[in-house]
Design an enzyme around this catalytic site. Sequence first.
Site, PDB file in Angstrom:
ATOM      1  N   ILE A 245       0.898  -1.155   0.000  1.00  0.00           N
ATOM      2  CA  ILE A 245       0.000   0.000   0.000  1.00  0.00           C
ATOM      3  C   ILE A 245       0.938   1.205   0.000  1.00  0.00           C
ATOM      4  O   ILE A 245       1.527   1.538   1.030  1.00  0.00           O
ATOM      5  CB  ILE A 245      -0.918   0.013   1.230  1.00  0.00           C
ATOM      6  CG1 ILE A 245      -1.789  -1.246   1.247  1.00  0.00           C
ATOM      7  CG2 ILE A 245      -1.792   1.253   1.229  1.00  0.00           C
ATOM      8  CD1 ILE A 245      -2.709  -1.340   2.454  1.00  0.00           C
ATOM      9  N   PRO A 246       1.113   1.865  -1.151  1.00  0.00           N
ATOM     10  CA  PRO A 246       2.240   2.786  -1.341  1.00  0.00           C
ATOM     11  C   PRO A 246       2.067   4.163  -0.702  1.00  0.00           C
ATOM     12  O   PRO A 246       1.974   5.182  -1.394  1.00  0.00           O
ATOM     13  CB  PRO A 246       2.326   2.885  -2.868  1.00  0.00           C
ATOM     14  CG  PRO A 246       0.916   2.695  -3.329  1.00  0.00           C
ATOM     15  CD  PRO A 246       0.320   1.690  -2.379  1.00  0.00           C
ATOM     16  N   CYS A 247       2.078   4.203   0.619  1.00  0.00           N
ATOM     17  CA  CYS A 247       1.977   5.490   1.305  1.00  0.00           C
ATOM     18  C   CYS A 247       3.218   6.344   1.054  1.00  0.00           C
ATOM     19  O   CYS A 247       3.174   7.565   1.248  1.00  0.00           O
ATOM     20  CB  CYS A 247       1.736   5.298   2.794  1.00  0.00           C
ATOM     21  SG  CYS A 247       2.943   4.259   3.635  1.00  0.00           S
ATOM     22  N   HIS A 248       4.316   5.703   0.598  1.00  0.00           N
ATOM     23  CA  HIS A 248       5.532   6.469   0.307  1.00  0.00           C
ATOM     24  C   HIS A 248       5.366   7.357  -0.922  1.00  0.00           C
ATOM     25  O   HIS A 248       6.194   8.241  -1.160  1.00  0.00           O
ATOM     26  CB  HIS A 248       6.713   5.508   0.099  1.00  0.00           C
ATOM     27  CG  HIS A 248       6.519   4.533  -1.018  1.00  0.00           C
ATOM     28  ND1 HIS A 248       5.760   3.386  -0.874  1.00  0.00           N
ATOM     29  CD2 HIS A 248       6.962   4.534  -2.303  1.00  0.00           C
ATOM     30  CE1 HIS A 248       5.762   2.714  -2.017  1.00  0.00           C
ATOM     31  NE2 HIS A 248       6.477   3.387  -2.895  1.00  0.00           N
TER      32      HIS A 248
END
Length: 283
Positions: A245-248
């Site tokens: 889950i690409p919160c970056h």
Amino acid sequence: MSTQTELHYQRIAEAITYLQENFKAQPQLDEVAKAMHLSPYHFQRLFTDWAGVSPKKFLQYVTIAHAKKVLKEPQATLFDVAIDSGLSGSSRLHDLFINIEGMSPREYKNGGEALDINYSFADSPFGKVIIASTAKGVCHMAFAEDEDSALTYLKTRFPRASYYQALDMMQQKALYIFTHDWSKLEEVKLHLKGTDFQLKVWESLLSIPLGRLSTYGAIAQKLAKPKASRAVGSAVGSNPVAFLIPCHRVIQSSGVIGQYHWGRQRKTAMIGWEAAQLELDKH
């Protein structure tokens, strides 16, 4: 801050206090609006714009926060918890937990009892990760500077689950993301628990393409909550599955990389690495 804006802020602050102090009475929208000297329509719109959630949803959050505290008491029955939280019975408590937490109050009280969790450690381009999965999918992935600490943290999230150090197929499919086999990502299943708002934010993160960035404000706009950037930031920060889950890929509107749960330097490296992978694909 203009006089009008300050007045709105004060009213919403009063409304939040009112809901926190009177949640056991489960007040209706009309009742709260009247106490704030506003029409129900105006109050609903104003509260949602400022708080990022509707008055009803905020009341549910306050109610379930109290219910969680009471559930920790060993002798508390579900009916007792429901009544003490201002609900008419255990069925309403059950519906509230399913809606907000994605699990029943009994499952919450048991802290993951009867849940089998496999976990393993793996190397990634950005350091060691711990990855965990249930029969439904990957439930946790985090960068692990220290294996013991990483496992301890995992167990605090599911305190009564049974743990097995094993690399299963769900974990293997998820780890393909680090070997650049993007085709496998469609096969990855996630087992997440969170509020409706958190789940919507995490779903929105999944739609950010590889190598692209978004902002907290843009995500809030996408969710039709343009003034909920802070709430979006909080949900992004509570992401339980790193990288998948690409919160970056979420940065500040000013272009500043911003904070990251596992370190700003790692976030910068991840963004650069993904951009490099796209360049490789072009050749």
